[in-house]
Design a protein around this motif. Structure first.
Motif, short mmCIF file in Angstrom:
data_model
loop_
_atom_site.label_atom_id
_atom_site.label_comp_id
_atom_site.label_asym_id
_atom_site.label_seq_id
_atom_site.Cartn_x
_atom_site.Cartn_y
_atom_site.Cartn_z
N GLN A 104 -14.42 10.67 19.65
CA GLN A 104 -15.29 10.95 18.50
C GLN A 104 -15.55 9.68 17.69
N GLU A 105 -16.77 9.63 17.13
CA GLU A 105 -17.19 8.46 16.36
C GLU A 105 -17.09 8.77 14.87
N GLU A 106 -16.21 8.06 14.21
CA GLU A 106 -16.04 8.26 12.78
C GLU A 106 -17.19 7.59 12.02
N ILE A 107 -17.76 8.30 11.06
CA ILE A 107 -18.86 7.78 10.26
C ILE A 107 -18.57 8.04 8.78
N LYS A 108 -18.58 6.99 7.99
CA LYS A 108 -18.29 7.14 6.57
C LYS A 108 -19.50 7.68 5.83
N THR A 109 -19.29 8.77 5.13
CA THR A 109 -20.32 9.35 4.27
C THR A 109 -19.63 9.79 2.98
N ASP A 110 -20.31 10.59 2.17
CA ASP A 110 -19.65 11.10 0.96
C ASP A 110 -18.81 12.33 1.26
N ALA A 111 -18.68 12.67 2.55
CA ALA A 111 -17.79 13.76 2.94
C ALA A 111 -16.34 13.27 2.94
N THR A 112 -15.43 14.22 2.91
CA THR A 112 -14.03 13.87 3.07
C THR A 112 -13.79 13.31 4.47
N HIS A 113 -14.47 13.91 5.42
CA HIS A 113 -14.33 13.49 6.81
C HIS A 113 -15.63 13.82 7.54
N SER A 114 -16.24 12.84 8.17
CA SER A 114 -17.44 13.11 8.96
C SER A 114 -17.39 12.28 10.24
#
Length: 452
Positions: A104-114
């Motif tokens: 899985q590719e981690e992507i930083k957003t304003d979510a806790t985890h996306s």
């Protein structure tokens, strides 16, 4: 309906196969859909373990598989062995790299985890050609099955013996029933297969006409498609090139598999200053190729796979000569065998320039300078690959952006490699096989967004 495979060298029948009925085909589709439910949930480590076993099965049965390839479509036995070994390589490659490709590719957003997951999509229907009857299938199957999909193969009718052996490879490796199935079917069942709910995507390697028909059906039923179609690759030789090395590479680029390859070099675009030298040395090299019994290790040139293919090539040769091309070598046909042929003074408007020539025909084209060479290269409806031979590597790399093809090779023939994406542009199709790209073609890139 009965299908027959005939050895193009001996003319003798190799196999006879009975088409599956509509009801039998539907059972294959239903079994594939059912198998997907379990197969997609198996740990990736289990799927890669089986893929490694499939590679080992190929190695253990090398001679049997190579013999079937040679008997059914006529390539020299040494090339058939190389094809089987390449299939084992692609199995090993994806077994070693699948975990990296599918993580899985981690992507930083304003979510806790996306992040993005790579999930399998279902059954992929593969329509495959006869010219590399094992390789074309394995370069699709290795990444697609390992990603968690199931596969159904509809192979070319003249290589149904190869298709049966490929299905057996997966059985011997321990794949459960339904994960990979071979279908003996006429093309009139294609729409029914694509329309079936289990089928989520279609991959085809074949002619432009077949690709257009399958793309239309895929669009009608909203199914993803990948097309790897024809090619008319150019092989450009600059004046500073090592001519001896260029000729040696060109010989393989044009005559491998008796020229029956979509990525074969077909148009040799030569600078005026080296045209005569290259043509002379290439003519000598071609004339030394040994034709004969395809089961003989020493044979380098075999027949074409079918007589109609040799007939078509002969027509292209004659029509090009009628338009002003010069016959430099060969030009004769006897049943399935077509002599390795060289045409000089080839120009746009001739079949040898404009059309895909699927056989041992090399078209020699003269260019005044590098710019004109690339202009001539781009005068094609196809876009698989281009080769440039030169000692000026920096300038060659600068020219890469001016080539619209899917591949650009410097001082090497265009070839497929499990580590590199493979595919074309324009009428050569769309989508990419091999490397990480090939595995990503048939996965659901699923966005997961979590907010605590």
């Amino acid at each position: 309906m009965e299908f027959y495979s005939v050895n193009p060298y001996t003319g003798k029948q190799v196999g006879k196969y009975t088409a599956q009925s509509t009801e039998e085909t539907k059972k294959v589709l239903e079994q594939s859909g059912g198998a997907f439910k379990d197969w997609s949930k198996q740990p990736l480590s289990f799927r890669t373990e089986l893929l490694q076993k499939a590679g080992q099965v190929l190695k253990d049965n090398l001679e049997d598989y190579a013999k079937m390839i040679t008997q059914e479509m006529g390539k020299p036995i040494s090339e058939s062995r190389a094809e089987v070994n390449k299939c084992a390589w692609v199995c090993d490659y994806y077994a070693e790299n699948a975990s990296d490709f599918l993580q899985q590719e981690e992507i930083k957003t304003d979510a806790t985890h996306s992040y993005v997951r790579h999930d399998p999509i279902g059954t992929v229907f593969a329509i495959m050609p006869w010219n590399f009857p094992f390789w074309q299938v394995f370069r699709f199957a290795a990444p697609t099955l390992t990603a968690g999909n199931t596969g159904i193969l509809k192979h070319a009718p003249n290589v149904f013996g190869c298709a049966s052996m490929i299905e057996d490879v997966f059985k011997k490796a321990g794949y459960s029933p339904g994960v990979f199935q071979n279908l003996i079917a006429h093309h009139d069942q294609t729409e029914m297969i694509i329309a079936h709910d289990a089928v989520q995507a279609v991959t085809l390697t074949g002619s432009e006409a077949a690709g257009a028909a399958v793309a239309q059906l895929s669009g009608k039923y909203i199914k993803k498609s990948l097309l790897e179609l024809g090619g008319n690759n150019s092989f450009i030789v600059w004046e500073d090139a090592d001519i001896d090395q260029a000729v040696k590479t060109a010989l393989t680029a044009r005559m491998l598999n008796c020229g029956q390859s979509c990525i074969a070099a077909k148009r040799f675009i030569l600078m005026e200053g080296i045209y005569d030298e290259f043509v002379s040395k290439f003519k000598t090299a071609v004339s030394l190729l040994k034709a004969g019994d395809t089961m003989d290790d020493a044979t380098q040139v075999g027949p074409l796979a079918r007589k109609d293919l040799a007939d078509q090539l002969q027509s292209q040769v004659k029509r090009s000569i009628d338009k002003g091309a010069e016959l430099l070598l060969g030009g004769e046909q006897n049943e399935c065998f077509h002599q390795p042929t060289i045409l000089g003074n080839v120009k746009p408007g001739m079949p040898a320039f404009d059309e895909e020539t699927f056989g041992p025909l090399a078209a020699m084209i003269k260019a005044k300078n590098i710019d004109e060479a690339f202009e001539l290269s781009e005068k094609s409806k196809f876009g698989l690959g281009t080769t440039v031979f030169t000692k000026d590597i920096e300038k060659a790399m600068q020219m890469a952006g001016s080539v619209s093809d899917g591949a650009y090779f410097v001082n090497e023939l265009v070839k497929s490699d499990p580590r590199l994406p493979f595919g074309g542009t324009k009428r050569s199709g769309y989508g990419r096989e091999l490397a990480k790209d090939g595995m990503m073609e048939f996965v659901n890139k699923k966005t997961v967004y979590v907010k605590a």
